[in-house]
Design an enzyme around this catalytic site. Structure first.
Site: not given
Ligand code: E4P
Length: 228
Positions: A89
């Site tokens: 990522k």
């Molecule tokens: C998933 O890939 C994301 O990093 C995650 O859902 C982010 O979630 P948040 O907005 O609750 O931090």
């Protein structure tokens, strides 16, 4: 269409993986910290290797921990080498809007055969650009989009049309779940995948009226036994 689980907690992931209902796992530095992964890169590696093995061949997303372009590339290559089902990522840009990330993303996908999940995106436009750069996954933070007063379902539907019309390979991950309803509504709006917090997985499955109905069946089965 698929459900991923948004967690770094191996016990929680085991539970839903053994039911056969998840098709991948996403993590980020915040999730790992919340799940007690605090030992730097060595801990991230240990946890990622264990998770990747558990869910293989389904994909695991692991996020780089730096915003320096050269280090991002090095870390991404290292993380991708830990297991063949790990994708890396990277955020669409840096904290000050730095644009180097897209160059790194394009290089990883086209020169190093590393699958990239481009993350922290708040609009269809950002996701479209990441898909054009070659990303395998584009993560739209739908819960955060809604929090800002925009309609994530409209963004998802616009994005899905663009990806299909341009015949791009990117899969849309709808992320940042905030309530159980998000899961079906985001899939309905065009997401290929929704990544779900563990606390919402139980909520998808367990229904108070089902509990009552099951209890009725058990009570009547016991009465039937007694009547023999
Ligand atoms: C998933 O890939 C994301 O990093 C995650 O859902 C982010 O979630 P948040 O907005 O609750 O931090």
């Amino acid at each position: 269409m698929a459900i991923f689980i948004d967690s770094g907690n191996i016990e929680e992931i085991k539970t839903y993986h053994s039911m056969g209902i998840i098709r991948g796992v996403t993590t980020n530095p915040t999730i790992l910290l919340q799940d007690g992964i605090k030992g730097g890169m060595a801990e991230i590696k240990r946890c990622s290797v264990d998770l990747a093995k558990l869910i293989h061949p389904y994909p695991l997303s692991v996020e780089v921990t730096t915003n320096d372009p050269r280090k991002m590339l090095e870390e991404a290559l290292e993380m991708a080498s830990w297991a063949d089902n790990i994708n890396v990522k990277l955020t669409i840009h840096g904290p000050d809007g730095e644009l180097d990330n897209l160059t790194v993303i394009h290089e990883l996908e086209t020169k190093h055969n590393v699958r990239v999940n481009v993350t922290a995106m708040m609009s269809a436009q950002q996701c479209f650009v990441a898909a054009l750069a070659g990303a395998t996954y584009v993560s739209l933070f739908c819960g955060r989009v809604n929090n800002m007063g925009y309609n994530s379902m409209e963004e998802l539907s616009k994005l899905r049309n663009l990806i299909d019309s341009f015949d791009l390979k990117a899969q849309i991950i709808a992320a940042s779940t905030r309530e159980i309803l998000n899961i079906v509504e985001w899939l309905d709006a065009g997401a290929h995948i929704v990544t779900v917090l563990p606390k919402f997985m139980n909520g998808m499955i367990v229904h108070p009226y089902t509990k009552e109905t099951v209890q009725q069946f058990l009570d009547d089965a016991a009465k039937g036994e007694g009547a023999k």
